[in-house]
Design a protein around this motif. Structure first.
Motif, mmCIF file in Angstrom:
data_model
loop_
_atom_site.group_PDB
_atom_site.id
_atom_site.type_symbol
_atom_site.label_atom_id
_atom_site.label_comp_id
_atom_site.label_asym_id
_atom_site.label_seq_id
_atom_site.Cartn_x
_atom_site.Cartn_y
_atom_site.Cartn_z
ATOM 1 N N CYS A 44 2.666 -1.922 -0.622
ATOM 2 C CA CYS A 44 1.686 -2.708 0.125
ATOM 3 C C CYS A 44 0.357 -2.682 -0.619
ATOM 4 C CB CYS A 44 1.474 -2.154 1.540
ATOM 5 S SG CYS A 44 2.935 -2.104 2.573
ATOM 6 N N ARG A 45 -0.458 -3.656 -0.338
ATOM 7 C CA ARG A 45 -1.833 -3.627 -0.803
ATOM 8 C C ARG A 45 -2.636 -2.721 0.135
ATOM 9 N NH1 ARG A 45 -2.691 -8.015 -4.348
ATOM 10 N NH2 ARG A 45 -0.886 -9.403 -4.456
ATOM 11 N N GLN A 62 -8.507 3.316 10.044
ATOM 12 C CA GLN A 62 -8.799 3.750 8.682
ATOM 13 C C GLN A 62 -8.215 2.765 7.678
ATOM 14 O OE1 GLN A 62 -7.706 7.748 7.670
ATOM 15 N NE2 GLN A 62 -8.594 8.646 9.527
ATOM 16 N N VAL A 63 -8.825 2.705 6.505
ATOM 17 C CA VAL A 63 -8.287 1.941 5.380
ATOM 18 C C VAL A 63 -7.399 2.878 4.571
ATOM 19 C CG1 VAL A 63 -8.823 0.667 3.278
ATOM 20 C CG2 VAL A 63 -10.265 0.396 5.306
ATOM 21 N N ILE A 64 -6.138 2.496 4.399
ATOM 22 C CA ILE A 64 -5.154 3.343 3.731
ATOM 23 C C ILE A 64 -4.808 2.723 2.379
ATOM 24 C CG2 ILE A 64 -2.931 4.492 3.945
ATOM 25 C CD1 ILE A 64 -4.951 5.235 6.111
ATOM 26 N N PRO A 65 -4.918 3.463 1.290
ATOM 27 C CA PRO A 65 -4.543 2.928 -0.027
ATOM 28 C C PRO A 65 -3.029 2.781 -0.142
ATOM 29 C CG PRO A 65 -5.166 5.232 -0.201
ATOM 30 C CD PRO A 65 -5.465 4.826 1.205
ATOM 31 N N PRO A 66 -2.550 2.106 -1.176
ATOM 32 C CA PRO A 66 -1.095 1.929 -1.342
ATOM 33 C C PRO A 66 -0.370 3.257 -1.550
ATOM 34 C CG PRO A 66 -2.321 0.384 -2.714
ATOM 35 C CD PRO A 66 -3.312 1.368 -2.188
ATOM 36 N N ASP A 82 -6.561 -6.800 6.889
ATOM 37 C CA ASP A 82 -7.260 -6.706 5.617
ATOM 38 C C ASP A 82 -8.285 -5.569 5.684
ATOM 39 O OD1 ASP A 82 -7.869 -8.353 2.979
ATOM 40 O OD2 ASP A 82 -9.801 -7.785 3.848
ATOM 41 N N PRO A 83 -8.487 -4.835 4.597
ATOM 42 C CA PRO A 83 -9.440 -3.709 4.640
ATOM 43 C C PRO A 83 -10.848 -4.115 5.062
ATOM 44 C CG PRO A 83 -8.101 -3.606 2.655
ATOM 45 C CD PRO A 83 -7.796 -4.920 3.299
ATOM 46 N N ASN A 84 -11.229 -5.356 4.781
ATOM 47 C CA ASN A 84 -12.582 -5.796 5.115
ATOM 48 C C ASN A 84 -12.710 -6.317 6.540
ATOM 49 O OD1 ASN A 84 -13.474 -5.255 2.456
ATOM 50 N ND2 ASN A 84 -12.628 -7.212 1.766
ATOM 51 N N ALA A 170 5.738 1.493 -11.019
ATOM 52 C CA ALA A 170 4.484 1.330 -10.275
ATOM 53 C C ALA A 170 4.262 2.494 -9.318
ATOM 54 C CB ALA A 170 4.511 0.006 -9.514
ATOM 55 N N PHE A 171 5.333 2.967 -8.708
ATOM 56 C CA PHE A 171 5.224 4.093 -7.775
ATOM 57 C C PHE A 171 4.748 5.356 -8.489
ATOM 58 C CE2 PHE A 171 7.182 7.774 -5.692
ATOM 59 C CZ PHE A 171 6.668 7.641 -4.411
ATOM 60 N N LEU A 172 5.316 5.652 -9.653
ATOM 61 C CA LEU A 172 4.922 6.852 -10.391
ATOM 62 C C LEU A 172 3.463 6.786 -10.835
ATOM 63 C CD1 LEU A 172 8.026 7.639 -12.633
ATOM 64 C CD2 LEU A 172 7.266 8.831 -10.581
ATOM 65 N N LEU A 173 3.032 5.623 -11.280
ATOM 66 C CA LEU A 173 1.651 5.502 -11.738
ATOM 67 C C LEU A 173 0.666 5.635 -10.580
ATOM 68 C CD1 LEU A 173 1.953 2.650 -14.391
ATOM 69 C CD2 LEU A 173 1.753 5.107 -14.764
ATOM 70 N N ASP A 174 1.061 5.184 -9.402
ATOM 71 C CA ASP A 174 0.183 5.339 -8.242
ATOM 72 C C ASP A 174 0.008 6.807 -7.866
ATOM 73 O OD1 ASP A 174 -0.494 2.712 -7.858
ATOM 74 O OD2 ASP A 174 1.217 2.276 -6.588
#
Length: 375
Positions: A44-45, A62-66, A82-84, A170-174
């Motif tokens: 997710c974004r 709360q705003v939750i990161p991916p 949306d976070p905003n 992508a998961f590992l880099l996050d």
């Protein structure tokens, strides 16, 4: 406040995964009971997750990161925005009052127990992702000094496997800041994403990882004409030579195959007559084959819709099929391969298929001397 209501188990499981930025869209998760819940933002974004009480009181905001797990307090109503986006108390009360007074016949139960060990869940996800990177290294012979190139990826992996590798990389880099993994794993993950990004087919490969799983060994293998078991899955449509291999995985879907033995395929002229193949596909797969054929024609002539959301409709654009699996939907909920049971087929197409079948003799075992004596 406009919102998109998610009440079924499938809708809630998909949530905001693989979606474009929500912007003005509000996803509303409605549950039948108020219990503590465990949400995640994998694939997710960044999201703003809001939990409301039955009266509209904001319990969590709360705003939750991916790629994160988040525990929510006991609640029946959860919003993803949306976070905003800022939710005013008056809006929360109005929305809760509107949703809590409605009746949802499709509302299904389900929640994750609060005692679930997040570390074990996260460790399992990291282990799976690391296993995909390790398999990449082995198949591409990188241990022997080989170089990871796009040609090597295309040769060693199917589009479905490449899409899964993209997700794992992508998961590992996050999680590179929170886990101590071999540096080579991160290097390979970055290299894979860099190569696949240059192809321009990232969305196609991720769609393949969702809807391109193998199925030929799972569906019933019985000859459509003689009911024998010695046959193979025969394709109906053939991909044009100019289509890239990253797109052609849809031709491997079950909607494009009919199971026939060699003898029956020869008798009905399967390879020689395209109208025979189309008649069988329409008679068996009905609306699902027609949706696939619409995609085939549009892809052949480069006429696919520009705003096709492959994350929500990985098989084909929404306008090519119906609203359900039986009517040819290409949505996430219809991505799993299934036998052709209950599919909407036109009576004329079924009659045409039966005419092409003819009157085959059912296969029987050779008569033995003992059977002759008994008879």
């Amino acid at each position: 406040m406009p919102y998109q209501l998610l009440t079924t188990s499938w809708q809630r499981a998909a949530g905001a995964m693989f979606r474009k930025p929500l912007i003005d869209t509000v996803l509303a998760f409605v549950y039948p009971h108020s219990v503590p819940r465990l949400f995640h933002t994998f694939f997710c974004r960044p999201l703003r997750i809001i939990a409301l009480s039955d009266h509209g009181e904001i319990l969590f905001n709360q705003v939750i990161p991916p790629h994160r797990f988040v525990r929510l307090p006991a609640t029946r109503l959860i919003l993803e925005t949306d976070p905003n986006r800022v939710l005013l108390p008056e809006e929360a009360q109005t929305l809760a009052r509107s949703l809590m007074t409605q009746r949802f016949p499709s509302l299904s139960t389900g929640a994750v127990e609060a005692e679930v060990n997040l570390h074990k869940l996260l460790f399992a996800l990291v282990a799976d992702a690391l296993g995909d990177i390790r398999r990449l290294k082995e198949r591409c012979h990188l241990r022997r000094g080989g170089e990871l190139t796009l040609e090597v990826l295309q040769t060693a992996f199917t589009p479905e496997e490449r899409g899964q590798t993209i997700n794992s990389a992508a998961f590992l880099l996050d999680f590179s800041d929170g886990w101590r993994l071999p540096n080579e794993a991160y290097t390979l993950a970055r290299r894979v994403l860099s190569l696949e990004r240059k192809t321009g087919f990232m969305a196609e490969l991720v769609a393949a990882s969702i809807a391109g799983s193998p199925w030929k060994a799972e569906l019933p293998r019985i000859c459509l004409r003689c009911q024998g078991a010695s046959g193979r899955w025969r394709p109906v449509l053939t991909p044009p030579t100019h289509l890239p291999r990253e797109v052609c995985w849809r031709y491997e879907r079950p909607e494009n195959h009919i199971y026939l033995c060699r003898k029956c395929a020869y008798k009905i002229g399967w390879m020689a007559d395209e109208t025979i193949r189309l008649a069988f596909a329409r008679g068996v797969w009905g609306a699902r084959f027609e949706a696939l054929r619409r995609w085939h024609i549009a892809a052949s002539w480069h006429l696919l819709p520009a705003r096709w959301d492959k994350a929500q409709y990985p098989l084909w654009p929404a306008e090519y099929g119906g609203a359900s699996w039986e009517t040819g939907s290409g949505a996430l909920s219809a991505a799993d391969p299934r036998p052709p049971d209950g599919i909407a087929c036109k009576a004329a197409e079924v009659a045409r298929m039966k005419k092409c079948l003819g009157n085959p003799r059912p296969r029987r075992l050779p008569t033995t001397s003992l059977q002759e004596a008994v008879c």
